[in-house]
Write a protein that holds these residues in place. Structure first.
Motif, PDB file in Angstrom:
ATOM      1  N   CYS A  10       0.862  -1.180   0.000  1.00 52.51           N
ATOM      2  CA  CYS A  10       0.000   0.000   0.000  1.00 52.51           C
ATOM      3  C   CYS A  10       0.898   1.229   0.000  1.00 52.51           C
ATOM      4  N   ARG A  35       3.376  -1.935  -7.472  1.00 56.80           N
ATOM      5  CA  ARG A  35       2.716  -0.718  -6.974  1.00 56.80           C
ATOM      6  C   ARG A  35       3.383  -0.319  -5.658  1.00 56.80           C
ATOM      7  N   LYS A  40      -0.054   9.169   0.608  1.00 57.05           N
ATOM      8  CA  LYS A  40      -1.230   8.381   0.976  1.00 57.05           C
ATOM      9  C   LYS A  40      -2.420   9.251   1.359  1.00 57.05           C
ATOM     10  N   HIS A 188      -8.632  -3.196  -1.929  1.00 54.74           N
ATOM     11  CA  HIS A 188      -9.474  -2.105  -1.414  1.00 54.74           C
ATOM     12  C   HIS A 188     -10.954  -2.468  -1.467  1.00 54.74           C
ATOM     13  N   GLU A 214      -2.511  -5.472  -3.095  1.00 52.04           N
ATOM     14  CA  GLU A 214      -1.564  -4.961  -2.098  1.00 52.04           C
ATOM     15  C   GLU A 214      -0.809  -6.122  -1.457  1.00 52.04           C
ATOM     16  N   ASP A 225      -3.384   0.147   5.727  1.00 48.26           N
ATOM     17  CA  ASP A 225      -4.169  -0.973   5.170  1.00 48.26           C
ATOM     18  C   ASP A 225      -3.649  -2.362   5.570  1.00 48.26           C
ATOM     19  N   GLN A 228      -5.701  -5.805   4.881  1.00 52.01           N
ATOM     20  CA  GLN A 228      -5.965  -6.294   3.522  1.00 52.01           C
ATOM     21  C   GLN A 228      -4.693  -6.676   2.758  1.00 52.01           C
TER      22      GLN A 228
HETATM   23 MN    MN Z   1      -4.089   0.929   0.302  1.00 51.94          MN
END
Ligand code: MN
Ligand code: PEP
Length: 342
Positions: A10, A35, A40, A188, A214, A225, A228
């Motif tokens: 993330c 990524r 953020k 997400h 992620e 995050d 997740q």
């Molecule tokens: Mn994120």
């Protein structure tokens, strides 16, 4: 498998974390781009907001050393300028940015003349026009390489997801722009590690072009995050599960069995549309009776009775109550509109 897989943390949290995750993902040939969020968007102030420019320097150096390709979220023109300066030319617009045409316009100005590849997340709210609008603005600004990313929508009732998938919104985007590649961001959407595999499978069934996931070397310690994010090992399992999932194109012999069922669906839909038209015609007659009697169009008690009665019937017939209520609300809203306009 000719799917695109973008994976990575993330947020970039340190040089060591970026190196660790990069080495793990470089070892996975399915991952084409890593990524890594550098700025953020946080809902509340005071949380970790990303490391900014120093992280871009690490990304540039690791790209040169390892031959990997990174992508990063941009929300302001200076983010675009900095990314391009550091050789990061795959950029994504976050859900909060796609929601705001002023911000998209500013980014378009900054991107003009670049050969960047832009990934555009769906807007926070389920408005396909905003999503299409952002993509069209970028296209008009000369960005030739565009991809949509479906990350789900923020709703009052998300039915257990962090952001409700509402697959039909993405299908509508595809209907209007069949040429546009579309990735699913199950991270997400689901908001939790255990939902990544089932959401990835669902996206595969809908013939998405790939995933943006992620991935963190130590998810429990992630600064953003954490619930997740999955490990590179879990990502490998998700990809393996994906590769074995039956793909729609392998179902050619199902076509024969589908044909009569589709004709049945066509007949039922025609009947539904005809019934809705009849219902609206009765609404208009009701409108004139109410007008003559000086009664308001919206009748709370009657509406409550209608909902109770139909939900009772729907439940007895095995229909989902939430679905039935949503449908009734849509029909009722149209009926009120028709009566007010009459
Ligand atoms: Mn994120
Ligand atoms: C992200 O990708 O880390 C992010 C903030 O995504 P979204 O814009 O989908 O919330």
């Amino acid at each position: 498998m000719s799917k695109t897989i973008i994976a990575g943390p993330c947020s970039v949290e340190s040089q060591a974390q970026l190196r660790e995750v990069t080495l793990a993902l470089k070892a996975m040939p399915e991952v084409s781009t890593i990524r890594a969020g550098v700025w953020k968007p946080r809902t509340r102030p005071g949380a970790f907001e990303g490391l900014g420019e120093p992280a871009l320097g690490w990304m540039r150096d690791l790209s040169a050393e390892l031959g990997v390709h990174y992508c990063c979220e941009v929300a302001r023109p200076e983010h675009v300028e900095l990314c391009l300066q550091y050789g990061i030319d795959t950029l994504w617009l976050g859900a909060r940015t796609t929601t705001n045409p002023f911000m998209v316009d500013e980014l378009c100005q900054a991107l003009r003349g670049s050969s960047a590849h832009l990934l555009v997340k769906n807007p926070v709210c389920p408005d396909v026009r905003l999503w299409i609008g952002a993509l069209e603005r970028l296209h008009k600004a000369g960005i030739g390489h565009l991809t949509a990313v479906h990350r789900g929508f923020s709703m009052y009732n998300n039915h257990g997801y962090r952001n409700a998938p509402l697959w039909e919104v993405a299908m509508e985007l595809r209907r209007e722009h069949p040429e546009l590649p579309i990735l699913c961001d199950p991270s997400h959407m689901g908001g939790s590690a255990d939902l990544i595999a089932p959401l990835a499978r669902a996206a595969h069934q809908l013939d998405y072009d790939g995933l943006m996931v992620e991935v963190h070397p130590h998810p429990a310690d992630a600064l953003t995050d954490a619930p997740q994010q999955i490990t590179p090992q879990t990502l490998a399992a998700v990809i393996a599960d994906w590769a074995t999932a039956p793909h729609p194109s392998s179902a050619t012999n199902a076509a024969q069995a589908l044909e009569p069922l589709r004709r049945k669906i066509d007949d039922i839909d025609h009947e539904l549309v005809s019934l809705l038209s009849q219902r609206m015609a009765v609404s208009k007659r009701i409108a004139s009776v109410k007008r003559d009697a000086h009664l308001p169009v919206y009748q709370q008690a009657r509406w409550a009775d209608v909902v109770n009665d139909r939900l009772h019937q729907a439940t007895a017939l095995g229909l989902d109550a939430d679905f039935t209520k949503d449908l009734l609300e849509k029909i009722h809203a149209e009926s009120v509109r028709v009566q007010l306009e009459d």
